[in-house]
Enzyme design. Sequence first.
Site, mmCIF file in Angstrom:
data_model
loop_
_atom_site.group_PDB
_atom_site.id
_atom_site.type_symbol
_atom_site.label_atom_id
_atom_site.label_comp_id
_atom_site.label_asym_id
_atom_site.label_seq_id
_atom_site.Cartn_x
_atom_site.Cartn_y
_atom_site.Cartn_z
ATOM 1 N N ASP A 117 33.867 34.985 18.960
ATOM 2 C CA ASP A 117 34.348 36.337 18.294
ATOM 3 C C ASP A 117 33.317 37.331 18.129
ATOM 4 O O ASP A 117 33.656 38.634 18.162
ATOM 5 C CB ASP A 117 35.070 35.776 16.912
ATOM 6 C CG ASP A 117 36.444 35.195 17.024
ATOM 7 O OD1 ASP A 117 36.932 35.488 18.048
ATOM 8 O OD2 ASP A 117 36.734 34.628 15.969
ATOM 9 N N ARG A 147 37.979 24.375 21.240
ATOM 10 C CA ARG A 147 38.223 23.111 20.121
ATOM 11 C C ARG A 147 39.510 23.319 19.340
ATOM 12 O O ARG A 147 39.801 24.606 18.993
ATOM 13 C CB ARG A 147 37.020 23.475 19.001
ATOM 14 C CG ARG A 147 36.818 22.702 18.008
ATOM 15 C CD ARG A 147 35.339 22.956 17.378
ATOM 16 N NE ARG A 147 35.376 24.152 16.624
ATOM 17 C CZ ARG A 147 34.794 24.190 15.629
ATOM 18 N NH1 ARG A 147 34.136 23.159 15.105
ATOM 19 N NH2 ARG A 147 34.570 25.470 15.094
ATOM 20 N N THR A 205 42.563 19.599 14.890
ATOM 21 C CA THR A 205 41.880 18.446 14.851
ATOM 22 C C THR A 205 40.182 18.355 15.277
ATOM 23 O O THR A 205 39.442 17.434 14.855
ATOM 24 C CB THR A 205 42.367 17.824 16.054
ATOM 25 O OG1 THR A 205 42.109 18.342 17.193
ATOM 26 C CG2 THR A 205 43.905 17.422 16.097
ATOM 27 N N ASP A 265 31.765 32.821 14.141
ATOM 28 C CA ASP A 265 32.310 32.428 15.251
ATOM 29 C C ASP A 265 31.679 32.963 16.538
ATOM 30 O O ASP A 265 31.617 34.251 16.521
ATOM 31 C CB ASP A 265 33.527 32.469 15.321
ATOM 32 C CG ASP A 265 34.543 32.036 16.770
ATOM 33 O OD1 ASP A 265 35.195 31.053 16.383
ATOM 34 O OD2 ASP A 265 34.081 32.433 17.768
HETATM 35 N N1 URA Z 1 31.553 27.377 16.811
HETATM 36 C C1 URA Z 1 31.194 28.678 16.441
HETATM 37 O O1 URA Z 1 31.504 29.689 17.167
HETATM 38 N N2 URA Z 1 30.701 28.907 15.168
HETATM 39 C C2 URA Z 1 30.347 27.618 14.503
HETATM 40 O O2 URA Z 1 29.803 27.952 13.344
HETATM 41 C C3 URA Z 1 30.725 26.559 14.951
HETATM 42 C C4 URA Z 1 31.457 26.203 15.930
#
Ligand code: URA
Length: 209
Positions: free
Chosen positions: A203, A104, A108, A200
Amino acid sequence: MDGVTVIDHPLVQHKLTIMRKKETSTAGFRRLLREISMLLCYEVTRDLELTMETIETPLVEMQAPIVEGKKLVFASILRAGNGLLEGMLELVPSARVSHIGVYRDHETLKPVEYYFKAPEDIAERLIIIVDPMLATGNSSIAAVDKLKERGAHNIRFLCLLAAPEGIKNFQSVHPDVRIYTASIDSHLNELGYIVPGLGDAGDRMYGTK
Ligand code: URA
């Protein structure tokens, strides 16, 4: 919600709560992800067709059920999808695996594709796409687009958390793909994160932040 199955099994909900906690360590998060992915896999495959096969037990011959059709394909949206993949493969070791590299763009929020590999005959198989987070829905849409281009038509989407905005976006393009999730959270924030969410997912599982 139409087209969405919320997996509300108590063990799934319990594990998800621990995963959401900010103090849960990388090791803990990874272990829980592996455990929860097996439970999610159990639910997403609950209605698979069975066929009867003749086998011999040590005592007698019998008709016994086995899963019908070609082996499943688990399609992991890299990189976070791999966290779900591991536990699912433990439960269905003969499943085929597809990897879809979509990240992602943080500015954008649009998906950028960088890798795609899938079995040749995906048109004849049930595909279960895995990605822990259905946030904007853009990466998931791109993944389904790609699989459909290759002939896939029997597709399910499995995630841990989904945002209402992502579900709406995804279903506006791929209404035929059922979504399985452990929770529909409140909303997306301005950075495209699911709220309350768990942060995330990549992460947290790989300890990269
Ligand atoms: N991707 C993630 O890892 N966490 C989110 O909250 C949204 C997309």
